[in-house]
Design a protein around this motif. Sequence first.
Motif, short mmCIF file in Angstrom:
data_model
loop_
_atom_site.label_atom_id
_atom_site.label_comp_id
_atom_site.label_asym_id
_atom_site.label_seq_id
_atom_site.Cartn_x
_atom_site.Cartn_y
_atom_site.Cartn_z
N ALA A 245 0.27 -1.65 -0.12
CA ALA A 245 0.12 0.36 0.14
C ALA A 245 0.29 1.64 0.29
O ALA A 245 0.48 2.24 -0.44
CB ALA A 245 -1.03 -0.24 1.23
N SER A 246 1.91 1.08 0.29
CA SER A 246 3.20 2.39 0.60
C SER A 246 3.27 2.82 -0.52
O SER A 246 4.08 3.35 -1.10
CB SER A 246 3.71 2.06 1.52
OG SER A 246 5.25 0.79 1.31
N TRP A 247 2.83 1.81 -1.84
CA TRP A 247 4.35 1.64 -3.54
C TRP A 247 2.79 1.93 -4.14
O TRP A 247 3.20 2.59 -6.09
CB TRP A 247 5.44 1.50 -3.95
CG TRP A 247 5.34 -0.10 -3.81
CD1 TRP A 247 4.41 -0.68 -5.30
CD2 TRP A 247 5.87 -1.35 -3.08
NE1 TRP A 247 4.36 -2.49 -4.53
CE2 TRP A 247 5.60 -2.35 -3.34
CE3 TRP A 247 6.45 -1.21 -1.92
CZ2 TRP A 247 5.76 -3.69 -2.98
CZ3 TRP A 247 6.80 -2.51 -0.82
CH2 TRP A 247 7.11 -3.85 -1.29
N ALA A 248 2.30 1.16 -4.34
CA ALA A 248 0.93 0.52 -5.10
C ALA A 248 -0.09 1.76 -5.65
O ALA A 248 -0.52 1.97 -5.43
CB ALA A 248 0.89 -1.18 -5.20
N GLY A 249 0.47 2.51 -6.93
CA GLY A 249 -0.24 3.60 -7.09
C GLY A 249 -1.18 2.63 -8.31
O GLY A 249 -1.66 3.40 -9.35
#
Lengths: 219, 124
Positions: free
Chosen positions: A139-143
């Motif tokens: 959740a910190s990187w998946a855009g």
Amino acid sequence: MMGETPDLSHLSSLDYESIYEPAEDTFLFMDALLKDFESIKRLRPLVCLEVGCGSGAISAYLVKMLGPGAIYFCTDINDKATIATVKTGALNRVDLNPIQTDLVSALVPRLEGLVDVLLFNPPYVITPDEEVGGRGIEASWAGGARGRRVMDRFFPYVSELLSPCGIFYLVVIKENDADDIANCLSKFKLHMEVVLSRRSGQERLSILKFSRPYANKQA
Amino acid sequence: MKLLTHNMLSSSFIKGVTKGFPLGISATEIKLQEVNFNADFICRMLPKLDWTALCAAANSVGHLGDLPTEIPPDFEANEDFLKKAHHVLQEVEIQEGELVCPETSRKFPIKNGIPNMLLNEDEV
């Protein structure tokens, strides 16, 4: 001391398997806030909110910069992040108030019109859309497509949350298309400026700032 | 979780919920934290609060004390009142407990001082 990176020595490589390890984007964000110190200080912020706080590094940096005359809320969807943020606050002797929630859903409508400084270092990496929506470290990187899935979901909340003179700071990479983001937020009567840009490895990072163009910024 | 934080939380993100505020609150572990008193912050924050909800929450967790149930009209000059407000807003930390949606009774746990306001995958 203002301008110092917060102490994160309580976090180890084991922690960074489940929460985002501060990196160039984090430090660029801190540099941007420092660059804007005078204009932020002039607002006399009362309420600050960081969305997706991770380790709490950015919020801790903001508190150290501005001092304790405000309330600092942080949100994260990842429970390991909110726990780390509590510890970061304690270690750095700053008062952080983390809430585990999806973006800001538990804080609206109560915080509407109250946020003077709104911060978001979003998951901006381009990934398949299926990777978006997790509650762990991804959740910190998946855009998702264009790296925009999560931040696009957040943009409608920005003008609702901001106080009349409030400022929203956002981290993006070139692929996220800052001009298109500016266009999206201009529909909510928010005006964009680029505070800082930096190249880090493959990423061309920028810190964008959004505010109401008519706002009298002298508090 | 401070009572100031509780004053800003709602469960309106639950489908079908109209207002979702104030959340019911119960605590099994409370920590009293010393926080520097800043009169200017309290004065500026007071008009943004739902004072009734604050008093109800403080009462639910046994920390209302002699906090007035209405903000006195001269609050800006009333340091005694401001200090009491500061204590209830900032110094009562709910470490373990529960928040409850007033419309659905859905419970949200508070653990390590952090409220978990996430819905389960099947509730979303």
